[in-house]
Design an enzyme around this catalytic site. Structure first.
Site, PDB file in Angstrom:
ATOM      1  N   HIS A 118       0.877  -1.175   0.000  1.00 49.30           N
ATOM      2  CA  HIS A 118       0.000   0.000   0.000  1.00 49.30           C
ATOM      3  C   HIS A 118       0.912   1.222   0.000  1.00 49.30           C
ATOM      4  O   HIS A 118       1.945   1.235   0.697  1.00 49.30           O
ATOM      5  CB  HIS A 118      -0.911   0.007   1.246  1.00 49.30           C
ATOM      6  CG  HIS A 118      -2.172  -0.797   1.075  1.00 49.30           C
ATOM      7  ND1 HIS A 118      -2.802  -1.405   2.133  1.00 49.30           N
ATOM      8  CD2 HIS A 118      -2.900  -1.083  -0.037  1.00 49.30           C
ATOM      9  CE1 HIS A 118      -3.891  -2.029   1.675  1.00 49.30           C
ATOM     10  NE2 HIS A 118      -3.965  -1.860   0.373  1.00 49.30           N
ATOM     11  N   ASP A 155       1.190   4.068   1.293  1.00 52.21           N
ATOM     12  CA  ASP A 155       1.661   4.764   2.497  1.00 52.21           C
ATOM     13  C   ASP A 155       2.807   4.024   3.191  1.00 52.21           C
ATOM     14  O   ASP A 155       3.312   4.488   4.211  1.00 52.21           O
ATOM     15  CB  ASP A 155       0.496   5.029   3.476  1.00 52.21           C
ATOM     16  CG  ASP A 155      -0.270   3.788   3.891  1.00 52.21           C
ATOM     17  OD1 ASP A 155      -0.432   2.869   3.064  1.00 52.21           O
ATOM     18  OD2 ASP A 155      -0.709   3.719   5.055  1.00 52.21           O
ATOM     19  N   HIS A 192      -4.451  -8.640   6.447  1.00 52.16           N
ATOM     20  CA  HIS A 192      -4.698  -7.273   5.995  1.00 52.16           C
ATOM     21  C   HIS A 192      -5.457  -7.368   4.666  1.00 52.16           C
ATOM     22  O   HIS A 192      -5.735  -8.459   4.186  1.00 52.16           O
ATOM     23  CB  HIS A 192      -3.358  -6.534   5.867  1.00 52.16           C
ATOM     24  CG  HIS A 192      -3.477  -5.065   5.596  1.00 52.16           C
ATOM     25  ND1 HIS A 192      -4.317  -4.248   6.299  1.00 52.16           N
ATOM     26  CD2 HIS A 192      -2.855  -4.264   4.680  1.00 52.16           C
ATOM     27  CE1 HIS A 192      -4.213  -3.009   5.830  1.00 52.16           C
ATOM     28  NE2 HIS A 192      -3.337  -2.997   4.846  1.00 52.16           N
TER      29      HIS A 192
HETATM   30 ZN   LIG Z   1      -1.147   1.731   5.887  1.00 52.02          ZN
HETATM   31 ZN   LIG Z   2      -2.276  -1.206   4.252  1.00 50.95          ZN
END
Ligand SMILES: [Zn+2]
Ligand SMILES: [Zn+2]
Length: 302
Positions: free
Chosen positions: A62, A64, A137
């Protein structure tokens, strides 16, 4: 060992918090866990040198958590880096990282080997190991357990003297595990050297639902760094996106008897994140909420 939180926001940065990156300084080496966009600038505002980074562990892809890598590598090159930079991540890292490093008019001229890690993989770096575990996740993701190997036991000076052993080279050899002779007698190291002392254990969940499977591997850790994206009133939403609440993080910390718990990856919805801390403290009273540049010294347990 020093742990510095370089970015503590989940999903996107805020004026107060950058996206995720955590640096761990151990001796002359810095390990980086995740590298969100802007991490290189955060490093420059921290006491650490980004040129000391030897290894980067990406929890998942992801944005970030990894978009800071290409920029950081380009800056390293412009600062004449020659030393390799190892990059580890979940399956896909071996394919994605080399592509990331060839964006625009750039190709790295120092080695940046990338390696996929699978659930249960253990990397042995000599004085410490790093274990990768699948994290539940929204996309393939890893948690990491860094564990130092046991250190040699304490040398009992009084006992050595009582045995009539003279100070000096004999002490060093005994402490190194050698059996020595003195005055016609033989002395085994365990006469004067205590049992091996355990090293430190640091656990980073990355983005993760509360994960019971992590507990045995995180047992008795010196520091648990846990996803705490939201607090209990938003538990359904947090869990739906594969994140934990601060309360759930605290429950995992209790289960694995963590000595310290740091909550991070705070949702940008919280302008004032005291709610996150209040959510964890009834379960784990000593919980800490990471801010950007929070720095913790992790001492040896004994
Ligand atoms: Zn994250
Ligand atoms: Zn994530």
């Amino acid at each position: 060992m020093q742990v510095v939180f370089l970015g503590t926001s989940g999903s996107w940065p805020t004026p107060k918090r950058n996206v995720t990156a955590i640096a761990l300084k151990r001796g002359g080496e810095v390990l980086l866990f995740d590298c969100g966009e802007g991490t290189q600038r955060q490093l420059m505002q921290s006491p650490l040198s980004f040129m000391q980074i030897s290894r980067v562990f990406l929890s998942h892809f992801h944005g970030d958590h990894f978009l800071g890598l290409p920029g950081m590598v380009q800056t390293m090159q412009m600062n004449d880096r020659k030393a390799p930079l190892e990059v580890y991540g979940p399956v896909g890292a071996e394919d994605l990282v080399p592509r990331l490093l060839r964006l625009g008019h750039f190709a790295p001229n120092f080695p940046v080997p990338a390696r996929d890690l699978r659930d249960g993989d253990v990397l042995d770096f000599g004085e410490y190991t790093v274990r990768a575990l699948d994290a539940p996740h929204a996309v393939p993701a890893l948690s990491f357990v860094l564990e130092e190997k046991p250190r040699v036991g304490r040398f009992d000076l009084a006992k050595a003297k009582a045995l009539g052993l003279p100070e000096g080279p004999l002490y060093r050899r005994l402490h190194a595990g050698e059996t020595v002779t003195h005055g016609g007698k033989t002395f085994a190291p365990d006469l004067v050297v205590g049992p091996p002392r355990r090293g430190r254990k640091i656990v980073y969940t990355g983005d993760s639902l509360p994960n019971e499977k992590l507990v045995p591997f995180a047992m008795d850790c010196d520091l648990l760094i846990h996803d705490a994206t939201a607090e209990t009133s938003l538990v359904e939403k947090a869990n739906q996106y594969g994140h934990s609440t601060a309360r759930q993080a605290a429950e995992i910390a209790v289960k694995c008897r963590a000595r310290r718990l740091v909550l991070t990856h705070v949702s940008p919805r919280y302008e004032e994140p005291t709610k996150i801390l209040e959510d964890a403290r009834p379960v784990f009273p000593e919980a800490i909420l990471a801010e950007d540049f929070t720095s913790l010294e992790i001492p040896y347990p004994e």
